[in-house]
Scaffold this active site. Structure first.
Site, PDB file in Angstrom:
ATOM      1  N   GLU A 113       0.827  -1.201   0.000  1.00 23.83           N
ATOM      2  CA  GLU A 113       0.000   0.000   0.000  1.00 23.83           C
ATOM      3  C   GLU A 113       0.864   1.255   0.000  1.00 23.83           C
ATOM      4  OE1 GLU A 113      -3.191  -2.741   1.783  1.00 23.83           O
ATOM      5  OE2 GLU A 113      -1.615  -1.899   3.015  1.00 23.83           O
ATOM      6  N   THR A 114       0.313   2.300  -0.603  1.00 24.05           N
ATOM      7  CA  THR A 114       0.903   3.633  -0.596  1.00 24.05           C
ATOM      8  C   THR A 114      -0.171   4.619  -0.149  1.00 24.05           C
ATOM      9  OG1 THR A 114       2.464   3.116  -2.372  1.00 24.05           O
ATOM     10  CG2 THR A 114       1.977   5.439  -2.009  1.00 24.05           C
TER      11      THR A 114
END
Length: 298
Positions: free
Chosen positions: A46-47
């Site tokens: 995830e970012t």
């Protein structure tokens, strides 16, 4: 435009363990397609993109992307972003603030250990529930994971689908031996679980006393992906533990170890507030450590 970013390891108190997370600061002006492209560039599970809040009393608004799509809520991005924002605010010891996510407002409590690390605990924005109509069979779970039928289930636990905003197939395993012997294939996971094949969360009791439970999480969208720590899955598991553990009224905490088999040991602290026979609040907590900083020129 130059945009600063920070990479943290989350659900750990040391670098190069836990679940890596990229946090892009100064994200104003980026649209969803650009955020998705940047998340693919980082190629982490995830970012997070930090934006000004819609409510001025809140600390920030977060948008969370996997390499494939946007999420309404996720655990390790919330913990990591909360610790980073407290560090950027130069908090001396501890602070409380609210983050905005697509699933709703997320109250956070952050304690800092040093200029590069801290812990955060947040209240899950949506109480978890078991989706009874979607329960997979023991046979399907055993086949999908490459295990024997006798490896599936312990005590009164059986496979269910649970969700606190993101649905997970929650599969109880009889032993840590079974947890270590999992050999899934993308085809078997997709065949068994269809649209939830990207969120298969397996757990067992931790009979060696390192935590209360051990867990692993698998996805099958682009081959087999294993996640080192999954806060949103632990949040969903709260509904399962409410039925299986029957905690007393008040607050009960469970330590969940994940990522050990990957060499990325992680610790997720799951908290259940129980009133009567129901959940009144669920919390997720863990540590985060800054490991890298840089600038994006996009």
């Amino acid at each position: 435009m130059a945009r600063s970013y920070v990479v943290l390891d989350v659900f750990t108190d040391r670098a190069l363990a836990g679940n890596p997370l990229a946090v892009v600061l100064d994200a104003e002006g980026l649209d969803g397609n650009q955020m998705q492209a940047i998340a693919r560039e980082f190629n982490l599970s995830e970012t997070v993109f930090v934006l000004p809040p819609t409510d001025e009393e809140h600390r920030a608004r977060l948008r969370i992307f996997t390499i494939n799509h946007e999420l309404p809520f996720a655990g390790h991005p919330t913990v990591g972003a909360a610790v980073l924002l407290a560090l950027r605010d130069e908090v001396e010891l501890a602070t409380d603030f609210v983050l905005e996510e697509s699933a709703g407002p997320v109250p956070c409590h952050v304690s800092l250990r040093n200029p590069h690390a801290g812990t955060a605990t947040f209240t899950v924005p949506r109480l978890p529930e078991i989706l009874d109509e979607e329960a997979p069979s023991v046979e399907a779970c055993a086949q999908a994971l490459g295990l024997d039928r006798s490896d599936i289930g312990f005590d009164a636990y059986r496979p269910v689908v649970a969700s606190a905003g993101v649905p997970f197939v929650c599969i109880p395993l009889a032993s840590r031996s079974a947890l270590a012997r999992i050999s899934p294939s993308a085809g078997r996971l997709i065949g068994a679980f269809g649209g939830t094949a990207d969120s298969v969360y397996v757990f067992c009791r931790d009979d060696e006393g390192e935590g209360d439970f051990r867990a692993r999480m698998f996805g099958a969208n682009m081959g087999i992906h294993e996640d080192p720590a999954t806060g949103s899955a632990a949040a969903a598991l709260a509904a399962v533990l409410l039925q299986g553990e029957k905690p007393a009224e008040g607050f009960t905490a469970y330590d969940i170890l994940q990522g050990v088999e990957m060499g990325r040991s992680s610790l997720v602290r799951l908290g259940l507030d129980v009133a009567g026979d129901a959940l009144s609040r669920v919390t997720i907590g863990g540590g985060a450590v800054v490991v890298a900083e840089g600038v994006l020129h996009v």
